[in-house]
Design a protein around this motif. Structure first.
Motif, PDB file in Angstrom:
ATOM      1  N   PHE A  21      52.570  57.438  34.829  1.00  0.00           N
ATOM      2  CA  PHE A  21      52.284  58.459  36.183  1.00  0.00           C
ATOM      3  C   PHE A  21      52.704  59.924  36.114  1.00  0.00           C
ATOM      4  CE2 PHE A  21      52.070  54.238  38.470  1.00  0.00           C
ATOM      5  CZ  PHE A  21      51.396  54.479  38.904  1.00  0.00           C
ATOM      6  N   GLN A  22      53.889  59.704  34.651  1.00  0.00           N
ATOM      7  CA  GLN A  22      54.241  61.019  34.612  1.00  0.00           C
ATOM      8  C   GLN A  22      53.639  62.176  34.188  1.00  0.00           C
ATOM      9  OE1 GLN A  22      57.177  61.533  31.991  1.00  0.00           O
ATOM     10  NE2 GLN A  22      58.205  63.263  32.146  1.00  0.00           N
ATOM     11  N   ILE A  67      47.025  54.979  45.678  1.00  0.00           N
ATOM     12  CA  ILE A  67      46.962  53.925  43.730  1.00  0.00           C
ATOM     13  C   ILE A  67      46.821  52.538  43.538  1.00  0.00           C
ATOM     14  CG2 ILE A  67      49.058  52.933  42.531  1.00  0.00           C
ATOM     15  CD1 ILE A  67      49.275  56.072  42.324  1.00  0.00           C
ATOM     16  N   ARG A  68      46.141  51.900  44.794  1.00  0.00           N
ATOM     17  CA  ARG A  68      46.127  51.023  44.202  1.00  0.00           C
ATOM     18  C   ARG A  68      44.219  51.241  44.344  1.00  0.00           C
ATOM     19  NH1 ARG A  68      48.164  46.906  49.289  1.00  0.00           N
ATOM     20  NH2 ARG A  68      50.655  46.226  47.998  1.00  0.00           N
ATOM     21  N   GLU A  73      41.548  52.615  37.013  1.00  0.00           N
ATOM     22  CA  GLU A  73      41.778  53.203  36.301  1.00  0.00           C
ATOM     23  C   GLU A  73      43.007  52.929  34.972  1.00  0.00           C
ATOM     24  OE1 GLU A  73      41.498  58.516  36.677  1.00  0.00           O
ATOM     25  OE2 GLU A  73      41.657  57.082  38.146  1.00  0.00           O
ATOM     26  N   ILE A  74      43.798  53.411  36.319  1.00  0.00           N
ATOM     27  CA  ILE A  74      45.370  52.561  35.833  1.00  0.00           C
ATOM     28  C   ILE A  74      45.660  51.560  34.398  1.00  0.00           C
ATOM     29  CG2 ILE A  74      47.633  52.527  36.443  1.00  0.00           C
ATOM     30  CD1 ILE A  74      46.855  53.690  39.102  1.00  0.00           C
ATOM     31  N   GLN A  91      46.963  42.252  35.058  1.00  0.00           N
ATOM     32  CA  GLN A  91      45.738  42.439  36.250  1.00  0.00           C
ATOM     33  C   GLN A  91      46.938  43.046  37.086  1.00  0.00           C
ATOM     34  OE1 GLN A  91      42.640  42.638  38.126  1.00  0.00           O
ATOM     35  NE2 GLN A  91      41.954  41.482  36.094  1.00  0.00           N
ATOM     36  N   LEU A  92      46.801  44.151  37.805  1.00  0.00           N
ATOM     37  CA  LEU A  92      47.851  44.772  38.544  1.00  0.00           C
ATOM     38  C   LEU A  92      48.036  44.702  39.740  1.00  0.00           C
ATOM     39  CD1 LEU A  92      47.940  48.677  36.249  1.00  0.00           C
ATOM     40  CD2 LEU A  92      49.357  46.383  35.176  1.00  0.00           C
ATOM     41  N   GLU A  93      49.237  44.292  40.517  1.00  0.00           N
ATOM     42  CA  GLU A  93      49.298  45.084  41.389  1.00  0.00           C
ATOM     43  C   GLU A  93      50.738  45.853  41.974  1.00  0.00           C
ATOM     44  OE1 GLU A  93      50.118  40.765  42.951  1.00  0.00           O
ATOM     45  OE2 GLU A  93      48.379  39.924  42.936  1.00  0.00           O
ATOM     46  N   PHE A  94      50.348  46.486  43.052  1.00  0.00           N
ATOM     47  CA  PHE A  94      51.435  47.788  43.834  1.00  0.00           C
ATOM     48  C   PHE A  94      51.976  47.231  44.140  1.00  0.00           C
ATOM     49  CE2 PHE A  94      48.279  49.023  40.072  1.00  0.00           C
ATOM     50  CZ  PHE A  94      49.439  50.223  39.486  1.00  0.00           C
TER      51      PHE A  94
END
Length: 124
Positions: A21-22, A67-68, A73-74, A91-94
């Motif tokens: 993210f930075q 972001i979701r 891609e993230i 898996q990513l959950e934001f």
């Protein structure tokens, strides 16, 4: 309660996502700074819940949706960074971390209470 393994893995994910993210966060959210406040990982390490805080972003729900929409891609970029440390990239959950808003709200309530005149205690 999280195991040491979950905590360690969550720390690795938090650090690597912070770097992503930075370096590339301005591509997702220009003029906003994203902070990863907390990462929680399921016991099987297959799902990571990431709590984000947005600064200068305006509407945090809209930023979260952005972001979701880039989650795959993230996840791919995270996988490239941690591929030698894990078997499966989780898996990513934001989610929005509203802790700072809660603290500000509580401070305002306490300030209001402190400014009110105290009623003298009456004994009968």
């Amino acid at each position: 309660m999280e195991s040491k393994r979950q905590q360690k893995f969550a720390g690795v994910i938090q650090q690597d996502l912070a770097t992503i993210f930075q370096r590339e966060g301005s591509g997702y959210l220009p003029n906003a700074m994203v902070t990863i406040t907390k990462v929680r990982v399921t016991p099987d390490l297959a799902l990571a819940r990431i709590f984000l805080s947005f600064f200068n972003g305006g509407n945090s729900q809209q930023a979260l949706q952005t972001i979701r929409s880039h989650a795959n891609e993230i996840r791919y970029k995270l996988g490239a960074r941690i591929k030698d440390q894990v078997r499966v990239v989780p898996q990513l959950e934001f989610f929005v971390d509203d802790t700072s808003e809660y603290v500000e709200r509580m401070d305002a309530i306490f300030d209001k209470i402190a400014k009110e005149e105290r009623q003298p205690d009456t004994e009968e």
